[in-house]
Design a protein around this motif. Sequence first.
Motif, mmCIF file in Angstrom:
data_model
loop_
_atom_site.group_PDB
_atom_site.id
_atom_site.type_symbol
_atom_site.label_atom_id
_atom_site.label_comp_id
_atom_site.label_asym_id
_atom_site.label_seq_id
_atom_site.Cartn_x
_atom_site.Cartn_y
_atom_site.Cartn_z
ATOM 1 N N ARG A 188 0.980 -1.211 0.087
ATOM 2 C CA ARG A 188 -0.042 0.014 -0.077
ATOM 3 C C ARG A 188 0.918 1.162 -0.031
ATOM 4 O O ARG A 188 0.307 2.379 -0.574
ATOM 5 C CB ARG A 188 -1.069 -0.038 1.355
ATOM 6 C CG ARG A 188 -2.085 -0.965 1.187
ATOM 7 C CD ARG A 188 -2.786 -1.032 2.206
ATOM 8 N NE ARG A 188 -4.019 -2.081 1.896
ATOM 9 C CZ ARG A 188 -4.868 -2.360 2.855
ATOM 10 N NH1 ARG A 188 -4.798 -1.779 4.158
ATOM 11 N NH2 ARG A 188 -5.904 -3.078 2.813
ATOM 12 N N SER A 201 0.993 3.994 -2.849
ATOM 13 C CA SER A 201 0.661 5.300 -2.804
ATOM 14 C C SER A 201 1.863 6.342 -3.306
ATOM 15 O O SER A 201 1.455 7.286 -3.765
ATOM 16 C CB SER A 201 0.516 5.681 -1.067
ATOM 17 O OG SER A 201 -0.599 4.999 -0.568
ATOM 18 N N ALA A 215 -1.805 -3.868 -5.031
ATOM 19 C CA ALA A 215 -1.764 -3.121 -3.655
ATOM 20 C C ALA A 215 -2.621 -3.827 -2.723
ATOM 21 O O ALA A 215 -2.219 -3.980 -1.490
ATOM 22 C CB ALA A 215 -1.926 -1.453 -3.676
ATOM 23 N N GLU A 216 -3.756 -4.288 -3.179
ATOM 24 C CA GLU A 216 -4.484 -5.238 -2.198
ATOM 25 C C GLU A 216 -4.195 -6.540 -2.517
ATOM 26 O O GLU A 216 -4.975 -7.330 -1.542
ATOM 27 C CB GLU A 216 -6.009 -4.807 -2.689
ATOM 28 C CG GLU A 216 -6.488 -3.511 -2.322
ATOM 29 C CD GLU A 216 -6.284 -3.146 -0.710
ATOM 30 O OE1 GLU A 216 -6.786 -3.983 0.064
ATOM 31 O OE2 GLU A 216 -6.065 -2.037 -0.515
#
Length: 70
Positions: free
Chosen positions: A7, A11, A61-62
């Motif tokens: 994550r 970002s 990211a997940e």
Amino acid sequence: MGLRTRRAVASLGIMIFLIGYIWVAIAVGGLIPDHPLALLTYYALAGTLWGLPLFPLLSWAEGKPFFKRR
């Protein structure tokens, strides 16, 4: 790589992408004819299409695959 690290990397990637995307959108917007309908169409598209290239990054990211292999 852990979920928190993914994550954080995502970002940072989103911020870098958006800075470049905005810079390019403004540069291309200067080339659009000075007609209100042309400018409205361009900036409406540029303002909504920025999210499409980010779907694979957000999916990564997940921890979920964006493209499922059959």
